[in-house]
Design a protein around this motif. Structure first.
Motif, PDB file in Angstrom:
ATOM      1  N   UNK A   1      39.913  30.717  35.058  1.00  0.00           N
ATOM      2  CA  UNK A   1      40.627  31.956  34.776  1.00  0.00           C
ATOM      3  C   UNK A   1      41.142  32.617  36.057  1.00  0.00           C
ATOM      4  N   UNK A   2      41.927  33.660  35.838  1.00  0.00           N
ATOM      5  CA  UNK A   2      42.312  34.569  36.916  1.00  0.00           C
ATOM      6  C   UNK A   2      41.362  35.750  36.810  1.00  0.00           C
ATOM      7  N   UNK A   3      40.861  36.207  37.944  1.00  0.00           N
ATOM      8  CA  UNK A   3      39.916  37.316  37.942  1.00  0.00           C
ATOM      9  C   UNK A   3      40.452  38.447  38.826  1.00  0.00           C
TER      10      UNK A   3
ATOM     11  N   UNK B   1      40.259  39.649  23.499  1.00  0.00           N
ATOM     12  CA  UNK B   1      39.015  40.394  23.726  1.00  0.00           C
ATOM     13  C   UNK B   1      38.820  40.599  25.227  1.00  0.00           C
ATOM     14  N   UNK B   2      38.386  41.799  25.599  1.00  0.00           N
ATOM     15  CA  UNK B   2      38.131  42.119  27.001  1.00  0.00           C
ATOM     16  C   UNK B   2      36.955  41.288  27.501  1.00  0.00           C
ATOM     17  N   UNK B   3      37.180  40.532  28.564  1.00  0.00           N
ATOM     18  CA  UNK B   3      36.151  39.701  29.191  1.00  0.00           C
ATOM     19  C   UNK B   3      35.895  40.312  30.562  1.00  0.00           C
TER      20      UNK B   3
ATOM     21  N   UNK C   1      32.461  44.529  37.926  1.00  0.00           N
ATOM     22  CA  UNK C   1      33.712  44.953  38.563  1.00  0.00           C
ATOM     23  C   UNK C   1      34.828  43.959  38.291  1.00  0.00           C
ATOM     24  N   UNK C   2      34.546  42.914  37.537  1.00  0.00           N
ATOM     25  CA  UNK C   2      35.556  41.869  37.351  1.00  0.00           C
ATOM     26  C   UNK C   2      36.111  41.872  35.931  1.00  0.00           C
ATOM     27  N   UNK C   3      37.402  41.585  35.866  1.00  0.00           N
ATOM     28  CA  UNK C   3      38.114  41.446  34.606  1.00  0.00           C
ATOM     29  C   UNK C   3      38.675  40.035  34.611  1.00  0.00           C
ATOM     30  N   UNK C   4      38.270  39.212  33.635  1.00  0.00           N
ATOM     31  CA  UNK C   4      38.691  37.819  33.581  1.00  0.00           C
ATOM     32  C   UNK C   4      39.834  37.628  32.590  1.00  0.00           C
ATOM     33  N   UNK C   5      40.833  36.873  33.037  1.00  0.00           N
ATOM     34  CA  UNK C   5      41.974  36.560  32.187  1.00  0.00           C
ATOM     35  C   UNK C   5      42.042  35.050  32.010  1.00  0.00           C
ATOM     36  N   UNK C   6      41.702  34.588  30.809  1.00  0.00           N
ATOM     37  CA  UNK C   6      41.711  33.152  30.522  1.00  0.00           C
ATOM     38  C   UNK C   6      43.021  32.718  29.887  1.00  0.00           C
ATOM     39  N   UNK C   7      43.688  33.631  29.209  1.00  0.00           N
ATOM     40  CA  UNK C   7      44.978  33.335  28.576  1.00  0.00           C
ATOM     41  C   UNK C   7      46.066  34.059  29.351  1.00  0.00           C
TER      42      UNK C   7
END
Length: 151
Positions: A79-81, A108-110, A114-120
């Motif tokens: 993912x992008x974090x 859904x918020x992952x 302090x990190x926000x992960x973007x898998x899509x």
């Protein structure tokens, strides 16, 4: 997963093709919206947005050689974090972000501390990230950081 890239350009070259467009747009979103005073540089093997020593000579308590970190952007294994220290340090900002997120993404918020992960890649809420990047000035971040050290 930390990169050993020594420059932002080298880091950008390492990003997998399927993430390059989204990563570049996320980086541009941060650069266009982060308040004046923060500086983009490599930090902890990621692209970081920091308070430079010229503004905050006290440095970061974990490593006095490093400037005070604020936001970091990384391409990790799956993912992008986006790391945002303000969300970690400020409960009202965290609550605002959690409440706003569903208005900007059906994904859904992952999220960690302090990190926000973007898998899509097609579900990254760029407008929300732009607003988040604008929320804390350099001086506000320094004050927040110093207050957290006193606790």
């Amino acid at each position: 997963m930390q990169s050993t890239a020594k420059s932002i350009e080298a880091y950008l070259e390492e990003i997998p093709e399927e993430r390059k467009i989204a990563f570049t747009k996320l980086r541009e979103t941060i650069l266009e919206n982060i308040p004046n005073g923060f500086v983009e540089q490599m930090s902890y093997g990621m692209i970081g947005y920091v308070v430079p020593h010229s503004i905050y000579p006290n440095s970061y308590h974990c490593n006095s050689k490093l400037p005070l970190p604020f936001i970091a952007l990384a391409s990790q294994k799956n993912c992008i974090v986006l790391y945002h220290m303000g969300i970690y340090a400020n409960d009202s900002l965290l609550n605002w972000f959690i409440n706003e997120y569903p208005k900007h993404s059906t994904q859904k918020l992952d999220m960690g501390k302090s990190c926000i992960r973007f898998k899509k890649m097609n579900q990254i809420p760029f407008e929300l990230i732009a607003e988040l990047a604008q929320k804390i000035s350099v001086q506000e971040w320094i004050s927040c950081y110093e207050s957290s050290l006193k606790k």
